[in-house]
Enzyme design. Structure first.
Site, PDB file in Angstrom:
ATOM      1  N   ALA A 274       2.725  -2.014   4.154  1.00 10.59           N
ATOM      2  CA  ALA A 274       2.460  -1.029   5.195  1.00 10.59           C
ATOM      3  C   ALA A 274       1.937  -1.821   6.391  1.00 10.59           C
ATOM      4  O   ALA A 274       1.167  -2.761   6.216  1.00 10.59           O
ATOM      5  CB  ALA A 274       1.425  -0.025   4.721  1.00 10.59           C
TER       6      ALA A 274
ATOM      7  N   MET B 102      -1.911  -7.108   6.985  1.00 10.31           N
ATOM      8  CA  MET B 102      -2.910  -8.008   6.369  1.00 10.31           C
ATOM      9  C   MET B 102      -2.377  -8.676   5.102  1.00 10.31           C
ATOM     10  O   MET B 102      -3.155  -9.065   4.231  1.00 10.31           O
ATOM     11  CB  MET B 102      -4.174  -7.204   6.021  1.00 10.31           C
ATOM     12  CG  MET B 102      -4.760  -6.434   7.192  1.00 10.31           C
ATOM     13  SD  MET B 102      -6.123  -5.394   6.666  1.00 10.31           S
ATOM     14  CE  MET B 102      -6.369  -4.391   8.164  1.00 10.31           C
ATOM     15  N   SER B 103      -1.061  -8.824   5.002  1.00 16.14           N
ATOM     16  CA  SER B 103      -0.498  -9.376   3.748  1.00 16.14           C
ATOM     17  C   SER B 103       0.787 -10.147   4.045  1.00 16.14           C
ATOM     18  O   SER B 103       1.015 -10.577   5.167  1.00 16.14           O
ATOM     19  CB  SER B 103      -0.215  -8.223   2.779  1.00 16.14           C
ATOM     20  OG  SER B 103       0.835  -7.415   3.258  1.00 16.14           O
TER      21      SER B 103
ATOM     22  N   HIS C 283      -5.040  -9.511  -1.704  1.00 18.37           N
ATOM     23  CA  HIS C 283      -5.195  -9.758  -0.267  1.00 18.37           C
ATOM     24  C   HIS C 283      -6.277 -10.800  -0.022  1.00 18.37           C
ATOM     25  O   HIS C 283      -7.281 -10.847  -0.743  1.00 18.37           O
ATOM     26  CB  HIS C 283      -5.592  -8.465   0.457  1.00 18.37           C
ATOM     27  CG  HIS C 283      -4.583  -7.359   0.350  1.00 18.37           C
ATOM     28  ND1 HIS C 283      -4.571  -6.474  -0.705  1.00 18.37           N
ATOM     29  CD2 HIS C 283      -3.553  -7.013   1.165  1.00 18.37           C
ATOM     30  CE1 HIS C 283      -3.576  -5.617  -0.528  1.00 18.37           C
ATOM     31  NE2 HIS C 283      -2.932  -5.916   0.591  1.00 18.37           N
TER      32      HIS C 283
ATOM     33  N   ASN D 286       1.351   3.489  10.880  1.00 17.52           N
ATOM     34  CA  ASN D 286       0.544   3.991  12.003  1.00 17.52           C
ATOM     35  C   ASN D 286       0.909   3.181  13.228  1.00 17.52           C
ATOM     36  O   ASN D 286       1.468   2.092  13.105  1.00 17.52           O
ATOM     37  CB  ASN D 286      -0.957   3.798  11.693  1.00 17.52           C
ATOM     38  CG  ASN D 286      -1.296   2.346  11.388  1.00 17.52           C
ATOM     39  OD1 ASN D 286      -1.059   1.859  10.288  1.00 17.52           O
ATOM     40  ND2 ASN D 286      -1.806   1.648  12.378  1.00 17.52           N
TER      41      ASN D 286
ATOM     42  N   HIS E 101      -3.903   0.605  -4.990  1.00 20.10           N
ATOM     43  CA  HIS E 101      -3.167  -0.478  -5.635  1.00 20.10           C
ATOM     44  C   HIS E 101      -3.457  -0.439  -7.131  1.00 20.10           C
ATOM     45  O   HIS E 101      -4.610  -0.482  -7.541  1.00 20.10           O
ATOM     46  CB  HIS E 101      -3.594  -1.839  -5.070  1.00 20.10           C
ATOM     47  CG  HIS E 101      -3.273  -2.008  -3.623  1.00 20.10           C
ATOM     48  ND1 HIS E 101      -2.244  -2.792  -3.171  1.00 20.10           N
ATOM     49  CD2 HIS E 101      -3.836  -1.472  -2.519  1.00 20.10           C
ATOM     50  CE1 HIS E 101      -2.190  -2.735  -1.855  1.00 20.10           C
ATOM     51  NE2 HIS E 101      -3.153  -1.945  -1.432  1.00 20.10           N
TER      52      HIS E 101
ATOM     53  N   TYR F 215      -8.363 -10.713   2.360  1.00 16.04           N
ATOM     54  CA  TYR F 215      -9.625 -10.052   2.753  1.00 16.04           C
ATOM     55  C   TYR F 215     -10.467  -9.610   1.550  1.00 16.04           C
ATOM     56  O   TYR F 215     -11.644  -9.304   1.692  1.00 16.04           O
ATOM     57  CB  TYR F 215      -9.373  -8.858   3.691  1.00 16.04           C
ATOM     58  CG  TYR F 215      -8.577  -7.719   3.096  1.00 16.04           C
ATOM     59  CD1 TYR F 215      -9.123  -6.852   2.151  1.00 16.04           C
ATOM     60  CD2 TYR F 215      -7.267  -7.490   3.508  1.00 16.04           C
ATOM     61  CE1 TYR F 215      -8.379  -5.811   1.611  1.00 16.04           C
ATOM     62  CE2 TYR F 215      -6.518  -6.456   2.973  1.00 16.04           C
ATOM     63  CZ  TYR F 215      -7.085  -5.620   2.023  1.00 16.04           C
ATOM     64  OH  TYR F 215      -6.344  -4.600   1.498  1.00 16.04           O
ATOM     65  N   GLU F 216      -9.857  -9.572   0.363  1.00 13.23           N
ATOM     66  CA  GLU F 216     -10.631  -9.212  -0.827  1.00 13.23           C
ATOM     67  C   GLU F 216     -11.511 -10.369  -1.283  1.00 13.23           C
ATOM     68  O   GLU F 216     -12.368 -10.189  -2.149  1.00 13.23           O
ATOM     69  CB  GLU F 216      -9.686  -8.810  -1.967  1.00 13.23           C
ATOM     70  CG  GLU F 216      -8.929  -7.516  -1.696  1.00 13.23           C
ATOM     71  CD  GLU F 216      -7.928  -7.202  -2.791  1.00 13.23           C
ATOM     72  OE1 GLU F 216      -8.313  -6.541  -3.772  1.00 13.23           O
ATOM     73  OE2 GLU F 216      -6.761  -7.628  -2.676  1.00 13.23           O
TER      74      GLU F 216
ATOM     75  N   SER G 240       0.821  -1.217   0.000  1.00  7.62           N
ATOM     76  CA  SER G 240       0.000   0.000   0.000  1.00  7.62           C
ATOM     77  C   SER G 240       0.847   1.256   0.000  1.00  7.62           C
ATOM     78  O   SER G 240       1.672   1.463   0.888  1.00  7.62           O
ATOM     79  CB  SER G 240      -0.876   0.047   1.258  1.00  7.62           C
ATOM     80  OG  SER G 240      -1.787  -0.991   1.264  1.00  7.62           O
TER      81      SER G 240
ATOM     82  N   HIS H 160      -7.495   4.029   6.645  1.00  2.00           N
ATOM     83  CA  HIS H 160      -6.632   3.635   5.519  1.00  2.00           C
ATOM     84  C   HIS H 160      -5.904   4.846   4.910  1.00  2.00           C
ATOM     85  O   HIS H 160      -4.767   4.724   4.453  1.00  2.00           O
ATOM     86  CB  HIS H 160      -7.452   2.908   4.443  1.00  2.00           C
ATOM     87  CG  HIS H 160      -6.632   2.412   3.279  1.00  2.00           C
ATOM     88  ND1 HIS H 160      -5.649   1.443   3.422  1.00  2.00           N
ATOM     89  CD2 HIS H 160      -6.633   2.754   1.970  1.00  2.00           C
ATOM     90  CE1 HIS H 160      -5.093   1.221   2.239  1.00  2.00           C
ATOM     91  NE2 HIS H 160      -5.667   2.005   1.346  1.00  2.00           N
TER      92      HIS H 160
HETATM   93  N1  HPA Z   1      -3.231  -3.231  11.292  1.00  2.00           N
HETATM   94  C1  HPA Z   1      -3.297  -4.111  10.269  1.00  2.00           C
HETATM   95  N2  HPA Z   1      -2.863  -3.836   9.054  1.00  2.00           N
HETATM   96  C2  HPA Z   1      -2.328  -2.629   8.837  1.00  2.00           C
HETATM   97  C3  HPA Z   1      -2.224  -1.667   9.842  1.00  2.00           C
HETATM   98  C4  HPA Z   1      -2.702  -1.984  11.142  1.00  2.00           C
HETATM   99  O1  HPA Z   1      -2.650  -1.177  12.091  1.00  2.00           O
HETATM  100  N3  HPA Z   1      -1.636  -0.557   9.283  1.00  2.00           N
HETATM  101  C5  HPA Z   1      -1.385  -0.880   7.987  1.00  2.00           C
HETATM  102  N4  HPA Z   1      -1.805  -2.126   7.704  1.00  2.00           N
END
Ligand code: HPA
Length: 273
Positions: free
Chosen positions: A112, A210-211, A82, A234, A60, A84-85, A29, A246
């Protein structure tokens, strides 16, 4: 059947690629800008490659970019798939199989991630030393094709010691501060709860995302050498009062992309030697 699909995609790509790429990149990302640095670029939208899934999430692009970077022949995924998609993990990791088939030996995986380690700040970079798979599943579940890799692949050194050292040395030379730590994969798409983040910290995790984990499992199964780099976009849930969004993930990636690009390019330049 899997192998046929892999070969079909690989045949298609070989026709478009003058020389086999030795290095593969998966860009997370907000980190897809690296692909814009590739010279003599051949850009191939995923929908043009037989058997490839199509990317959907914002931020993306969804294409392979093949060409020259720092003296190396590379192929980059600008945008990844991903879990989750709604893709199966076989689909999520299909591009890694294809990369292997077209000659990739070293895979650089980026993402990320949320910082869980209290020392981390948004914008920091983390070299992944190891991972914890909390997806509750594994891309290798199902019949194993011994031509692709062993039934029970070793994961002792999932993230290559050699490439980690190289990345740390490159960062030091460039004056870029990097951490090293454990990446924990959750399915998403909901961010973690504060309780889940306390659990992750208790388990020894330094960052959450998540990847990456499915791709790395398949890359190791296929015998590729892996380097993983997280951009800490973050602080994870509950570490500040702010809710997660996001946009923040993409904005932080945007802010640190200069260092990120310099680091990856330096590593690729070393590998090209
Ligand atoms: N959690 C999960 N996936 C993420 C995060 C997070 O805080 N930041 C970027 N991808």
């Amino acid at each position: 059947m899997d192998r046929q699909a892999i070969e079909k995609a690989a045949d298609d790509l070989r026709r478009r690629m003058p020389a086999p790429p030795g290095i593969g990149l998966i860009l997370g990302s907000g980190l897809g800008v690296l692909a814009d640095e590739i010279e003599e670029a051949v850009r191939i939208p995923y929908e043009d490659i037989p058997g490839f899934p199509v990317s959907t999430v914002e931020g993306h692009a969804g294409r392979l970019v093949y060409g020259r970077l720092e003296g190396a022949t590379v192929v980059a995924m600008q945008g990844r798939f991903h879990y989750y998609e709604g893709y199966s993990l076989r689909e999520v990791t299909f591009p890694v199989r294809v990369m292997k088939a077209i000659g990739v030996r070293e895979l650089i995986v980026t993402n990320a991630a949320g910082g869980v380690n209290e020392q981390f700040r948004p914008g920091d970079l983390m070299i992944i030393s190891d991972h914890i798979n909390l997806l509750g599943t594994n891309p290798l579940i199902g019949p194993n094709d011994p031509e692709l890799g062993p039934r029970f692949p070793d994961m002792t050194e999932a993230y290559s010691r050699r490439l980690r050292r190289l990345a740390k040395e490159s960062a030091a030379k460039l004056g870029i501060r990097v951490h090293e730590g454990v990446y924990v994969a959750n399915t998403g798409p909901s961010y973690e709860t504060p309780a889940e983040i306390r659990m992750v910290r208790g388990l020894g995790g330094d960052a959450v995302g998540m990847s990456t984990v499915p791709e790395v499992i398949v890359a190791r199964h296929a015998g590729m050498e892996v380097l993983g780099i997280s951009c800490i976009s973050n602080l994870a849930a509950g570490m500040t009062d702010a809710p997660l969004h996001h946009d923040e993930v993409v904005e932080t990636a945007e802010r640190v992309k200069a260092d990120f690009l310099r680091l990856i390019k330096a590593v690729v330049a070393e590998l090209a030697k």
